[in-house]
Design a protein around this motif. Sequence first.
Motif, mmCIF file in Angstrom:
data_model
loop_
_atom_site.group_PDB
_atom_site.id
_atom_site.type_symbol
_atom_site.label_atom_id
_atom_site.label_comp_id
_atom_site.label_asym_id
_atom_site.label_seq_id
_atom_site.Cartn_x
_atom_site.Cartn_y
_atom_site.Cartn_z
ATOM 1 N N ILE A 75 0.643 1.409 18.895
ATOM 2 C CA ILE A 75 -0.605 0.836 18.416
ATOM 3 C C ILE A 75 -0.236 -0.126 17.315
ATOM 4 N N GLU A 76 0.958 -0.188 16.568
ATOM 5 C CA GLU A 76 1.394 -1.148 15.787
ATOM 6 C C GLU A 76 1.649 -2.383 16.424
ATOM 7 N N ILE A 77 2.286 -2.347 17.758
ATOM 8 C CA ILE A 77 2.535 -3.540 18.348
ATOM 9 C C ILE A 77 1.361 -4.042 19.088
ATOM 10 N N THR A 78 0.271 -3.306 19.580
ATOM 11 C CA THR A 78 -0.774 -3.786 20.087
ATOM 12 C C THR A 78 -1.957 -4.429 19.059
ATOM 13 N N ASN A 79 -1.786 -3.810 17.569
ATOM 14 C CA ASN A 79 -2.584 -4.475 16.688
ATOM 15 C C ASN A 79 -1.968 -5.853 16.371
ATOM 16 N N SER A 80 -0.557 -5.900 16.369
ATOM 17 C CA SER A 80 -0.035 -7.125 15.897
ATOM 18 C C SER A 80 -0.399 -8.181 17.083
ATOM 19 N N LYS A 81 -0.387 -7.866 18.393
ATOM 20 C CA LYS A 81 -0.541 -8.909 19.321
ATOM 21 C C LYS A 81 -2.069 -9.517 19.234
ATOM 22 N N ALA A 82 -2.844 -8.316 18.603
ATOM 23 C CA ALA A 82 -4.259 -8.707 18.518
ATOM 24 C C ALA A 82 -4.653 -9.186 17.217
ATOM 25 N N GLY A 83 -3.662 -9.639 16.335
ATOM 26 C CA GLY A 83 -3.754 -10.328 15.075
ATOM 27 C C GLY A 83 -4.047 -9.291 14.066
ATOM 28 N N ILE A 84 -3.961 -8.068 14.232
ATOM 29 C CA ILE A 84 -4.152 -6.996 13.220
ATOM 30 C C ILE A 84 -3.062 -6.519 12.684
ATOM 31 N N LYS A 85 -2.948 -6.967 11.394
ATOM 32 C CA LYS A 85 -1.903 -6.542 10.828
ATOM 33 C C LYS A 85 -1.659 -5.332 9.899
ATOM 34 N N SER A 86 -1.097 -4.338 10.341
ATOM 35 C CA SER A 86 -0.981 -2.968 9.740
ATOM 36 C C SER A 86 -0.222 -2.814 8.426
ATOM 37 N N LYS A 87 -0.960 -2.575 7.318
ATOM 38 C CA LYS A 87 -0.198 -2.323 6.033
ATOM 39 C C LYS A 87 0.360 -1.038 5.756
ATOM 40 N N SER A 88 -0.282 -0.036 6.412
ATOM 41 C CA SER A 88 0.196 1.401 6.435
ATOM 42 C C SER A 88 1.657 1.691 6.584
ATOM 43 N N ALA A 89 2.028 1.011 7.623
ATOM 44 C CA ALA A 89 3.524 1.346 8.110
ATOM 45 C C ALA A 89 4.556 0.933 6.899
ATOM 46 N N TRP A 90 4.327 -0.283 6.505
ATOM 47 C CA TRP A 90 5.428 -0.853 5.527
ATOM 48 C C TRP A 90 5.113 -0.500 4.244
ATOM 49 N N GLN A 91 3.981 -0.138 3.976
ATOM 50 C CA GLN A 91 3.821 0.475 2.780
ATOM 51 C C GLN A 91 4.557 1.795 2.556
ATOM 52 N N LYS A 92 4.465 2.576 3.671
ATOM 53 C CA LYS A 92 5.120 3.964 3.611
ATOM 54 C C LYS A 92 6.532 3.871 3.735
ATOM 55 N N LEU A 93 7.223 3.003 4.493
ATOM 56 C CA LEU A 93 8.449 2.618 4.529
ATOM 57 C C LEU A 93 9.131 2.437 3.077
ATOM 58 N N THR A 94 10.444 3.399 2.863
ATOM 59 C CA THR A 94 10.889 2.982 1.656
ATOM 60 C C THR A 94 12.008 1.921 1.816
ATOM 61 N N LEU A 95 12.359 1.274 0.698
ATOM 62 C CA LEU A 95 13.445 0.281 0.947
ATOM 63 C C LEU A 95 14.756 0.937 1.321
ATOM 64 N N ALA A 96 14.904 2.230 0.767
ATOM 65 C CA ALA A 96 16.202 2.795 1.211
ATOM 66 C C ALA A 96 16.282 3.005 2.823
ATOM 67 N N ASP A 97 15.205 3.499 3.106
ATOM 68 C CA ASP A 97 14.850 3.669 4.670
ATOM 69 C C ASP A 97 15.296 2.347 5.409
ATOM 70 N N TRP A 98 14.683 1.311 5.001
ATOM 71 C CA TRP A 98 14.947 0.030 5.697
ATOM 72 C C TRP A 98 16.595 -0.460 5.877
ATOM 73 N N LEU A 99 17.145 -0.378 4.658
ATOM 74 C CA LEU A 99 18.299 -0.467 4.187
ATOM 75 C C LEU A 99 19.206 0.318 5.425
ATOM 76 N N GLU A 100 19.017 1.669 5.457
ATOM 77 C CA GLU A 100 19.586 2.449 6.527
ATOM 78 C C GLU A 100 19.459 1.931 7.945
ATOM 79 N N LYS A 101 18.397 1.513 8.312
ATOM 80 C CA LYS A 101 18.056 1.035 9.580
ATOM 81 C C LYS A 101 18.918 -0.429 9.540
ATOM 82 N N PHE A 102 18.822 -1.370 8.901
ATOM 83 C CA PHE A 102 19.254 -2.550 8.767
ATOM 84 C C PHE A 102 21.061 -2.392 8.916
ATOM 85 N N TYR A 103 21.503 -1.369 8.299
ATOM 86 C CA TYR A 103 22.893 -0.999 8.280
ATOM 87 C C TYR A 103 23.224 -0.633 9.868
#
Length: 388
Positions: A75-103
């Motif tokens: 859904i997020e990918i489809t919305n992104s291709k349609a120019g619909i930017k979802s705020k809910s996903a990155w608003q829920k993701l914590t910085l600590a979780d992102w750093l773990e993913k990036f690590y």
Amino acid sequence: MTANKKSSKLKEPVRVRTKKLADGSESYYLDIYVNGKRSYEFLKMYHLPEVNARVREQNRATREAVEAIKSQRIIEITNSKAGIKSKSAWQKLTLADWLEKFYAIQERKGIKRVEKLGSIIKIINQYGKSTRMGDIDKKWVLGFIDWIQHTYTGRHGKPLEQGTVVSYISQLSIALNAAVRAEWLDENPFMLLSASERVKKPESKRQFLTIEEVKLLIATECRNKTVKQAYLFSCYCGLRLSDMETLCWKDIICNDGRYMIATVQQKTSTPIYTPLSQNAVKWLPERKPDNNDETLVFAELPSRPTTNKILKQWVEKAGIDKKITYHTSRHTFGTMMMTVGADLYTTCKLMGHADVRTTQIYAKIVDSKKIEAVDMVDRMFEREEATD
């Protein structure tokens, strides 16, 4: 008669895959392919060996959860291709979780020095584990900078040195840049800081040996022959200890009596081609008949702590009052090149620096020594005038 057309099935941009683990379980991850680029998201969810009905039911629930995450990503990918930017996903993701993913991404790519990123994860967990990506703005960044400079203490309960603070902030900024590229963040707030708001890197102080001190070491016996050979070899070619530990005989090339090192730097993964002086060649160990091209040149070099301990004893025995580690040999080489008149660009290439500004530090050292020499002449004549 009409030709049969092949039915084209639209490929899903997200697929569920598993990776088998040593204990018999399987780790779920998403294989995401969008705009010609592939990425992976490890979910930290597992399919367990079905030893009984309870585990089977648990596996069924886990699979449903995995499929739900997969659907959300589509859904997020489809919305992104349609120019619909979802705020809910990155608003829920914590910085600590992102750093773990990036690590995990950096580790899979084999990026060196990833342990610094691990340190940042621990620091962020202490500063604000619940900080969400949507909370990260310039105000948050300035607050973090103030905290890590004036409140946070390291393992020994002391404030961090300025250079360490700069290093940690740099690592965090790199992770946030990656978050922007992954569309988990609109912009990196570190990029919005003014020059006065940024943490300045302290002036680097390089310890090095003078040519006279190198001569003293040559004339002084060292209790470990390989340590002496390796250290003096580096003084004449500038190789880091990490490169010395992996240097093989195949990396040393001889053409018409001229020796050269052709290898890849361990720290930067960039190739270097360094011609060796006769003084450098003199400190190479003798190649044994059973040594092949893959044999390490300094195979008998002790561990790093032992090497530095031996160096300390050797330097003291030579009567040199300086704090010396193996890396000092690299600084000695850089300073020696500038002292004998090598230009900045040539010295930069010999040392394998990516940026000539790094090499300029050695030019500043040499300039300061020139000033000291001139001042010594002034003081000498002042004493003579005082006696007249």
